[in-house]
Motif scaffolding. Structure first.
Motif: not given
Length: 526
Positions: A57-76
């Motif tokens: 659970a700690c690893a998953i929650f700590a990784s949520l910021n990485s979704v932001l980078l990935g989403y920006d790369v993909g959506v742009m």
């Protein structure tokens, strides 16, 4: 009388009664021991299951910021098509808009190392989410290219913080046996974010051009909202707590994240020693910055490995493949916008699916074998893409081979250098330097990403798209040699043991081979 006496001393079976009584008592003790063992094993199993869930659970929650980078790369990659149409930007402005996020994230990564040493790993992740949210909001409402750039600058700083701190935090809370898999989580979430970005492009592409790209960018705010919730669940890094002399709090966190209670004190002592608490005078003379600028031979080797693998992750062209996949497929012959965006979803699904292979294998096969598979596979796929775009031309065969080559490239990236890069960088540095040294690695990663993103279209205009991918293929071949010569195997070692790998010259460093049993030998020597 004698007979009566014999009957008292000897039972009907002829076995002396004293012996029978002793046997009975021994049997009772054995059964009691078995009951105690069974109870202990049951308790240990429950504790192990609870610990694994908590760390996961700690690893998953700590990784949520990485979704932001990935989403920006993909959506742009898709939003830029409609931004171009709505705001009438030039090709150079397009390159700057796409690439500036990576360049600006340098400042976030540099500040993130020092910030996380001051306010802690946990609250640095919170700061990253807040800054990104502000940037995403500005981009969503931007009436012009200039305002859009301001939003990109803010988002870039937030992403810089997040990209740097997540792997460090996860490495510091994870048990040794699962550290590789757990530290790969940020890369999983980057890939998940990219896929979500591609899906968002496809879902909103049917809306008017002045609205659709704004909605695409606004959706990126949602993951950061979950990070606020996560802060109430995840603990602070025990290693950071030790650095602040908050030993009891560190012990409490270790009790939650280690399956075996008996190892907690041993691990705590290791961390204290690594942090310099037991020999603080050893470190007092040098500041962290001065140590990084004038490193010892061991630290120099760590910096070359960490900085080098981060740079190779990007200069092999992964961001060009992901950011500009619609342009690549257009060069191969796909014209319709919906088909272009649908093809990018295939890339996103492939990239996300194959990261799971790395998660399953990284703590079984090890870091180095996955890096070999990855870099060799990428070299072949990049060369194949160069041949496809240069020789096959536009048509069904060219389109098929282009999609297969791009998907193959991102698959091999996800299997190895994508996640392993962050794992190795978060593992190899001493505790006192870990955050800021990892930040330097993240800076190298973001600089290379920005350079590729901001120059790919211009370079491709000059030497053709095929020529660009031949160049990436040659660089990828060099990364194979780098892995062989300069990356040690760190599978199954504690962070404190890994530090010892770099402090000796007799581990076959120059030949690129590090025996897995050598660390135990070193620990004994200590």
């Amino acid at each position: 009388m004698m007979m009566g006496s014999d009957e008292n001393e000897t039972g009907l079976s002829g076995v002396p009664l004293g012996i029978k009584n002793k046997y009975s008592e021994l049997t009772k003790v054995d059964f009691d021991d078995d009951d105690d063992d069974a109870s202990h094993h049951h308790h240990q199993r429950k504790r192990s299951a609870s610990t694994r869930k908590y760390v996961l659970a700690c690893a998953i929650f700590a990784s949520l910021n990485s979704v932001l980078l990935g989403y920006d790369v993909g959506v742009m990659s898709g939003a830029i098509i409609f931004i171009q149409e709505d705001l009438k930007i030039t090709e150079v402005q397009e390159e700057v808009l796409v690439g500036i996020l990576s360049v600006v994230s340098i400042f976030g990564s540099l500040a993130g190392g020092r910030t996380s040493d001051i306010i802690g790993r946990k609250w640095t992740m919170a700061l990253a989410a807040l800054v990104f949210q502000a940037g995403a909001a500005v981009m969503t409402l931007a009436p012009s290219f200039e305002v859009l750039m301001i939003g990109r600058l803010l988002a870039g700083v937030g992403i810089g913080f997040g990209v740097m701190i997540a792997p460090v935090y996860i490495a510091e809370i994870s048990p040794t046996i699962a550290r590789g898999s757990l530290t790969s989580f940020p890369e999983i979430f980057i890939n998940l974010g990219i896929l979500l970005g591609y899906v968002s492009n496809y879902a909103f592409s049917g809306l008017p051009a002045h609205i659709n790209w704004r909605i695409m960018l606004a959706v990126g705010i949602l993951p950061s909202l979950f990070i606020g919730f996560a802060l109430f669940i995840i603990p602070e890094s025990p290693r950071w707590l030790v650095m602040q002399n908050r030993i009891d709090e560190a012990r409490s966190v270790l009790m939650k994240t280690n399956e075996n209670e008996s190892e907690v004190e041993e691990r705590l002592n290791e961390i204290q020693e690594a942090a310099g608490n037991s020999n603080a005078d050893k470190y007092e003379e040098k500041s962290v910055a001065r140590e990084l600028l004038s490193p010892s031979p061991a630290l120099r080797r760590m910096l070359i490995t960490g900085f080098g693998i981060q740079c190779f992750q990007q200069i092999t062209g992964i961001d060009a493949t992901v950011y500009y996949s619609p342009e690549i497929f257009r060069q191969a012959g796909i014209v319709d916008k919906s088909n272009l965006l649908a093809a990018t979803i295939a890339v996103g699904v492939t990239k996300t699916a194959f990261i799971m292979v790395a998660i399953l294998l990284i703590d079984k096969l090890g870091r180095k074998p996955l890096l070999y598979i990855s870099t060799i596979g990428m070299t072949i796929c990049l060369f194949s893409l160069g041949v496809t775009l240069s020789v096959l031309g536009k048509g069904p065969i060219g389109i098929l081979f282009a999609i297969l080559s791009v998907c193959g490239n991102v698959a091999f990236f996800s299997v190895g250098i994508g996640p392993v890069c962050w794992v190795v960088t978060s593992e190899i540095f001493p505790l006192r330097l870990r955050a800021q040294a990892s930040a330097l690695g993240a800076v190298g990663n973001r600089v290379c990403s920005g350079l590729i993103a901001m120059s790919f279209l211009s370079v491709s205009d000059a030497i053709s798209f095929g020529g660009s991918f031949f160049t990436f293929s040659a660089i990828s071949a060099l990364s194979v040699l780098f892995v062989f010569k300069l990356v040690p195997e760190t599978k199954g070692k504690s962070l404190e043991q890994i530090e010892l790998l770099f402090q000796t010259d007799d581990l076959g460093w120059k030949g690129g081979q590090v025996a897995l049993g050598d660390v135990e030998h070193l620990v004994q020597k200590e």
